[in-house]
Design a protein around this motif. Structure first.
Motif, PDB file in Angstrom:
ATOM      1  N   MET A   1      -5.947  44.889  34.291  1.00 57.81           N
ATOM      2  CA  MET A   1      -6.246  45.224  35.674  1.00 57.81           C
ATOM      3  C   MET A   1      -6.602  43.923  36.395  1.00 57.81           C
ATOM      4  SD  MET A   1      -8.916  47.985  37.258  1.00 57.81           S
ATOM      5  CE  MET A   1      -7.833  49.332  36.947  1.00 57.81           C
ATOM      6  N   ASP A   2      -5.930  43.667  37.503  1.00 62.36           N
ATOM      7  CA  ASP A   2      -6.169  42.410  38.206  1.00 62.36           C
ATOM      8  C   ASP A   2      -7.240  42.559  39.293  1.00 62.36           C
ATOM      9  OD1 ASP A   2      -4.812  43.750  40.206  1.00 62.36           O
ATOM     10  OD2 ASP A   2      -3.243  42.254  40.446  1.00 62.36           O
ATOM     11  N   LEU A   3      -7.716  41.405  39.741  1.00 63.03           N
ATOM     12  CA  LEU A   3      -8.793  41.342  40.729  1.00 63.03           C
ATOM     13  C   LEU A   3      -8.432  42.042  42.030  1.00 63.03           C
ATOM     14  CD1 LEU A   3     -11.584  40.336  41.534  1.00 63.03           C
ATOM     15  CD2 LEU A   3     -10.541  38.136  42.119  1.00 63.03           C
ATOM     16  N   LYS A   4      -7.188  41.889  42.450  1.00 53.14           N
ATOM     17  CA  LYS A   4      -6.740  42.523  43.697  1.00 53.14           C
ATOM     18  C   LYS A   4      -6.896  44.045  43.623  1.00 53.14           C
ATOM     19  CE  LYS A   4      -2.770  42.746  46.805  1.00 53.14           C
ATOM     20  NZ  LYS A   4      -1.389  42.311  47.045  1.00 53.14           N
ATOM     21  N   LEU A   5      -6.509  44.623  42.495  1.00 55.48           N
ATOM     22  CA  LEU A   5      -6.633  46.073  42.326  1.00 55.48           C
ATOM     23  C   LEU A   5      -8.100  46.498  42.273  1.00 55.48           C
ATOM     24  CD1 LEU A   5      -5.499  48.875  41.928  1.00 55.48           C
ATOM     25  CD2 LEU A   5      -5.181  48.343  39.505  1.00 55.48           C
ATOM     26  N   ILE A   6      -8.931  45.743  41.589  1.00 57.17           N
ATOM     27  CA  ILE A   6     -10.367  46.061  41.527  1.00 57.17           C
ATOM     28  C   ILE A   6     -10.967  46.050  42.932  1.00 57.17           C
ATOM     29  CG2 ILE A   6     -12.631  45.308  40.687  1.00 57.17           C
ATOM     30  CD1 ILE A   6     -11.137  44.218  38.191  1.00 57.17           C
ATOM     31  N   LYS A   7     -10.632  45.053  43.730  1.00 51.77           N
ATOM     32  CA  LYS A   7     -11.141  44.981  45.108  1.00 51.77           C
ATOM     33  C   LYS A   7     -10.653  46.163  45.934  1.00 51.77           C
ATOM     34  CE  LYS A   7     -11.834  39.992  45.467  1.00 51.77           C
ATOM     35  NZ  LYS A   7     -11.422  38.756  46.161  1.00 51.77           N
ATOM     36  N   GLN A   8      -9.403  46.556  45.723  1.00 50.61           N
ATOM     37  CA  GLN A   8      -8.847  47.702  46.439  1.00 50.61           C
ATOM     38  C   GLN A   8      -9.587  48.992  46.065  1.00 50.61           C
ATOM     39  OE1 GLN A   8      -6.575  47.472  48.884  1.00 50.61           O
ATOM     40  NE2 GLN A   8      -6.825  49.656  49.265  1.00 50.61           N
ATOM     41  N   LEU A   9      -9.861  49.148  44.780  1.00 55.12           N
ATOM     42  CA  LEU A   9     -10.592  50.333  44.322  1.00 55.12           C
ATOM     43  C   LEU A   9     -11.998  50.378  44.918  1.00 55.12           C
ATOM     44  CD1 LEU A   9      -9.518  50.412  40.558  1.00 55.12           C
ATOM     45  CD2 LEU A   9      -8.741  51.925  42.400  1.00 55.12           C
ATOM     46  N   ILE A  10     -12.611  49.227  45.063  1.00 57.69           N
ATOM     47  CA  ILE A  10     -13.939  49.154  45.692  1.00 57.69           C
ATOM     48  C   ILE A  10     -13.844  49.590  47.149  1.00 57.69           C
ATOM     49  CG2 ILE A  10     -15.777  47.581  46.454  1.00 57.69           C
ATOM     50  CD1 ILE A  10     -15.173  45.966  43.834  1.00 57.69           C
ATOM     51  N   LEU A  11     -12.862  49.072  47.861  1.00 58.09           N
ATOM     52  CA  LEU A  11     -12.680  49.417  49.277  1.00 58.09           C
ATOM     53  C   LEU A  11     -12.416  50.915  49.470  1.00 58.09           C
ATOM     54  CD1 LEU A  11     -10.526  46.432  50.577  1.00 58.09           C
ATOM     55  CD2 LEU A  11     -12.905  46.953  51.157  1.00 58.09           C
ATOM     56  N   GLN A  52     -25.633  53.149  24.552  1.00 57.29           N
ATOM     57  CA  GLN A  52     -24.514  54.054  24.781  1.00 57.29           C
ATOM     58  C   GLN A  52     -23.675  53.600  25.972  1.00 57.29           C
ATOM     59  OE1 GLN A  52     -27.797  55.076  24.894  1.00 57.29           O
ATOM     60  NE2 GLN A  52     -28.085  56.852  23.591  1.00 57.29           N
ATOM     61  N   ASN A  53     -24.254  52.777  26.822  1.00 59.13           N
ATOM     62  CA  ASN A  53     -23.574  52.305  28.028  1.00 59.13           C
ATOM     63  C   ASN A  53     -23.381  50.799  27.975  1.00 59.13           C
ATOM     64  OD1 ASN A  53     -23.538  54.836  29.226  1.00 59.13           O
ATOM     65  ND2 ASN A  53     -25.470  54.527  30.291  1.00 59.13           N
ATOM     66  N   VAL A  54     -22.458  50.336  28.799  1.00 61.10           N
ATOM     67  CA  VAL A  54     -22.301  48.894  29.009  1.00 61.10           C
ATOM     68  C   VAL A  54     -22.582  48.642  30.477  1.00 61.10           C
ATOM     69  CG1 VAL A  54     -20.690  46.963  29.014  1.00 61.10           C
ATOM     70  CG2 VAL A  54     -20.719  48.550  27.093  1.00 61.10           C
ATOM     71  N   HIS A  55     -23.518  47.748  30.716  1.00 63.13           N
ATOM     72  CA  HIS A  55     -24.016  47.456  32.057  1.00 63.13           C
ATOM     73  C   HIS A  55     -23.474  46.118  32.543  1.00 63.13           C
ATOM     74  CE1 HIS A  55     -26.844  46.962  35.334  1.00 63.13           C
ATOM     75  NE2 HIS A  55     -27.303  45.863  34.789  1.00 63.13           N
ATOM     76  N   HIS A  56     -23.011  46.099  33.794  1.00 62.60           N
ATOM     77  CA  HIS A  56     -22.638  44.832  34.428  1.00 62.60           C
ATOM     78  C   HIS A  56     -23.910  44.167  34.940  1.00 62.60           C
ATOM     79  CE1 HIS A  56     -18.544  46.607  34.707  1.00 62.60           C
ATOM     80  NE2 HIS A  56     -18.201  45.344  34.515  1.00 62.60           N
ATOM     81  N   GLU A  65     -14.955  39.769  40.681  1.00 66.19           N
ATOM     82  CA  GLU A  65     -14.334  38.747  39.834  1.00 66.19           C
ATOM     83  C   GLU A  65     -14.951  38.719  38.431  1.00 66.19           C
ATOM     84  OE1 GLU A  65     -17.862  36.768  41.753  1.00 66.19           O
ATOM     85  OE2 GLU A  65     -16.336  38.194  42.409  1.00 66.19           O
ATOM     86  N   LEU A  66     -16.144  39.336  38.270  1.00 69.58           N
ATOM     87  CA  LEU A  66     -16.821  39.361  36.970  1.00 69.58           C
ATOM     88  C   LEU A  66     -16.707  40.720  36.270  1.00 69.58           C
ATOM     89  CD1 LEU A  66     -20.090  37.444  37.941  1.00 69.58           C
ATOM     90  CD2 LEU A  66     -18.038  36.529  36.841  1.00 69.58           C
ATOM     91  N   ALA A  67     -15.914  41.617  36.827  1.00 71.57           N
ATOM     92  CA  ALA A  67     -15.817  42.983  36.308  1.00 71.57           C
ATOM     93  C   ALA A  67     -15.368  43.034  34.853  1.00 71.57           C
ATOM     94  CB  ALA A  67     -14.869  43.810  37.176  1.00 71.57           C
ATOM     95  N   LEU A  68     -14.501  42.123  34.462  1.00 70.99           N
ATOM     96  CA  LEU A  68     -13.970  42.124  33.099  1.00 70.99           C
ATOM     97  C   LEU A  68     -14.373  40.884  32.312  1.00 70.99           C
ATOM     98  CD1 LEU A  68     -10.456  43.634  33.873  1.00 70.99           C
ATOM     99  CD2 LEU A  68     -12.355  44.747  32.662  1.00 70.99           C
TER     100      LEU A  68
END
Length: 127
Positions: A1-11, A52-56, A65-68
């Motif tokens: 998953m690229d940064l552009k798609l992550i930003k789009q999902l946020i928007l 049980q979870n992974v936290h950013h 940009e740090l999502a992955l």
């Protein structure tokens, strides 16, 4: 998953799709294994509990940009994760009397019992 798609999902307020992605699921497993499935927040406080979870560490919405990035993630228990995101506030605050929407905790409350009293008894170890 690229940064552009992550930003789009946020928007589009569709970040749940990020968390369903293969890239996230793979990173999540790597982080849990790296952290020996132990909550890192509890560990910092001298306690041991399962993660049980992974936290950013730096939130995805503010730092996509740090999502992955593995170094931006840590294994964490549900209690610490809820505390980190103040998720318990919705269970503690009083519900709007005009609202028909129930919080998740209210579904645990037996029919006919006062929700606030029910929660108070659970906190005090009475229930």
């Amino acid at each position: 998953m690229d940064l552009k798609l992550i930003k789009q999902l946020i928007l589009e307020d569709k970040l749940v799709r990020f968390y369903q992605s293969k890239a996230w699921r793979s990173l999540r497993i790597n982080v849990l294994e790296r952290d020996n499935y132990e909550c890192q927040e509890c560990k910092r406080q001298g306690r041991v509990s399962p993660a049980q979870n992974v936290h950013h560490i730096k939130e995805v919405k503010k730092h996509p940009e740090l999502a992955l990035v593995e170094d931006n993630c840590e294994g964490i228990c549900i209690k610490c994760h809820n505390k980190e995101h103040e998720r318990l506030e919705k269970y503690i605050r009083k519900r709007n009397p005009n609202s028909s929407v129930k919080s998740a905790g209210e579904f645990l409350c037996p029919p006919g019992q006062n929700f606030s009293r029910f929660i108070g008894e659970r906190r005090n170890g009475e229930g």
